[in-house]
Design an enzyme around this catalytic site. Structure first.
Site, short mmCIF file in Angstrom:
data_model
loop_
_atom_site.label_atom_id
_atom_site.label_comp_id
_atom_site.label_asym_id
_atom_site.label_seq_id
_atom_site.Cartn_x
_atom_site.Cartn_y
_atom_site.Cartn_z
N PRO A 1 -14.66 53.27 39.54
CA PRO A 1 -14.63 51.97 39.39
C PRO A 1 -13.29 51.08 39.44
O PRO A 1 -12.31 51.73 39.12
CB PRO A 1 -14.99 51.63 37.94
N ASN A 2 -13.39 50.14 40.02
CA ASN A 2 -12.30 49.09 40.14
C ASN A 2 -11.06 49.36 41.15
O ASN A 2 -10.24 48.85 41.14
CB ASN A 2 -11.54 48.80 38.86
N ARG B 1 -5.08 44.58 42.06
CA ARG B 1 -5.19 45.15 40.51
C ARG B 1 -3.74 45.70 40.01
O ARG B 1 -3.29 46.68 40.36
CB ARG B 1 -6.17 46.11 40.73
N TYR C 1 -0.54 50.25 39.95
CA TYR C 1 -1.08 50.95 40.94
C TYR C 1 -0.67 50.79 42.19
O TYR C 1 -0.96 51.41 43.33
CB TYR C 1 -2.54 50.52 41.00
N ASN D 1 -10.91 60.36 42.14
CA ASN D 1 -10.13 59.61 41.21
C ASN D 1 -11.18 58.65 40.73
O ASN D 1 -11.66 57.78 41.32
CB ASN D 1 -9.23 58.52 42.07
N ALA E 1 -11.65 54.70 35.43
CA ALA E 1 -11.81 54.56 34.05
C ALA E 1 -12.84 55.85 33.62
O ALA E 1 -12.88 56.41 32.39
CB ALA E 1 -12.15 53.61 33.64
N HIS F 1 -12.10 59.21 31.54
CA HIS F 1 -12.11 59.11 30.19
C HIS F 1 -13.25 58.89 29.41
O HIS F 1 -13.30 59.05 28.02
CB HIS F 1 -11.09 57.96 29.86
N ASP G 1 -20.64 67.05 34.39
CA ASP G 1 -21.77 67.93 34.63
C ASP G 1 -21.95 67.95 36.31
O ASP G 1 -22.31 69.21 36.71
CB ASP G 1 -22.79 67.30 33.86
N GLU H 1 -8.76 66.67 40.86
CA GLU H 1 -8.80 65.35 39.92
C GLU H 1 -7.56 64.65 40.20
O GLU H 1 -6.35 65.30 40.29
CB GLU H 1 -8.74 65.55 38.58
N HIS I 1 -5.14 60.80 40.16
CA HIS I 1 -4.71 59.54 39.44
C HIS I 1 -3.49 58.94 40.09
O HIS I 1 -2.62 59.76 40.52
CB HIS I 1 -4.52 59.58 38.12
N LEU I 2 -3.38 57.81 40.71
CA LEU I 2 -2.24 56.75 41.13
C LEU I 2 -1.37 56.86 40.07
O LEU I 2 -0.11 57.26 40.31
CB LEU I 2 -2.59 55.56 41.51
N SER I 3 -1.59 56.57 38.61
CA SER I 3 -0.66 56.41 37.85
C SER I 3 -0.59 57.60 36.84
O SER I 3 -1.40 58.62 37.04
CB SER I 3 -1.08 55.40 36.86
N ARG J 1 0.68 56.87 29.66
CA ARG J 1 -0.21 55.48 29.37
C ARG J 1 -0.66 55.26 27.97
O ARG J 1 -0.31 56.40 27.14
CB ARG J 1 -0.99 54.97 30.72
N ARG K 1 -6.14 57.20 27.82
CA ARG K 1 -6.30 57.80 29.12
C ARG K 1 -5.45 58.96 29.04
O ARG K 1 -5.65 59.77 29.94
CB ARG K 1 -5.08 56.79 29.83
C1 DQA Z 1 -6.53 55.79 37.40
C2 DQA Z 1 -6.08 55.75 36.00
C3 DQA Z 1 -7.19 55.36 35.01
O1 DQA Z 1 -6.83 55.53 33.67
C4 DQA Z 1 -7.61 54.08 35.30
O2 DQA Z 1 -9.03 53.74 34.48
C5 DQA Z 1 -8.05 53.86 36.83
C6 DQA Z 1 -7.08 54.23 37.71
C7 DQA Z 1 -5.40 55.85 38.33
O3 DQA Z 1 -5.73 56.04 39.36
O4 DQA Z 1 -4.18 55.97 38.06
O5 DQA Z 1 -9.13 53.09 36.98
O6 DQA Z 1 -7.79 56.64 37.75
#
Ligand code: DQA
Length: 149
Positions: free
Chosen positions: A13-14, A21, A26, A77, A80, A83, A90, A101, A103-105, A110, A114
């Site tokens: 998502p997002n 964003r 990011y 990635n 959200a 979390h 599963d 796994e 994540h950009l950040s 944070r 998270r």
């Molecule tokens: C994220 C980190 C997550 O906590 C956040 O909800 C995202 C992006 C990242 O790529 O840093 O949507 O996965």
């Protein structure tokens, strides 16, 4: 010659909003930029990439299920859903291929909520905090894990 190994790269998502964003967190690259960079990188590693994004947990679960027997590795990635989602954990646990796994950040630098990843127990390894370069690093990791198989 054997077919190139295929890597499914999933974005949750997002992540379709990358570029606009919270760019201070990011970065300014769009998901299309990252998709193109992954395809370039994959070529240099002899991999093929199937790069997807969904805002829907159900769709991501279905794609992970479909990866069984059809993909050689998964990079995810989960945004959200990282979390919150037992369903993603599963689904990933059904696979028997390397899972990265991503994540950009740096999620550990944070907010507290998270710091917990529901999907980490299913991952071969976790990459976070390197911005868009994390996707490049994830493909390197996949290639090494497949080569060591
Ligand atoms: C994220 C980190 C997550 O906590 C956040 O909800 C995202 C992006 C990242 O790529 O840093 O949507 O996965």
């Amino acid at each position: 010659m054997a077919d190139p190994s295929s890597v499914l790269i999933l974005n949750g998502p997002n992540l379709n909003m990358l570029g606009v964003r919270e760019p201070e967190i990011y970065g300014r690259e769009t998901l299309a930029d990252i998709d193109a960079a992954c395809k370039q990188k994959a070529k240099t590693l002899g991999l093929t990439v199937d790069f997807r994004q969904s805002n829907s947990e159900a769709e991501l679960v279905t794609w992970i299920q479909e990866a069984r027997g059809t993909q050689d590795a998964v990079v995810i990635n989960a945004g959200a859903l990282t979390h919150t989602s037992v369903a993603l954990l599963d689904a990933l646990s059904i696979l028997d291929v390397p899972i990265i796994e991503l994540h950009l950040s740096n999620i550990y630098a944070r907010e507290d909520f998270r710091h917990r990843s529901f999907i980490a127990p299913a991952a071969s390894g976790v990459i976070c905090g390197f911005g868009a370069a994390g996707y490049d690093l994830a493909l390197d990791a996949v290639q090494r894990l497949l080569a060591n198989d």
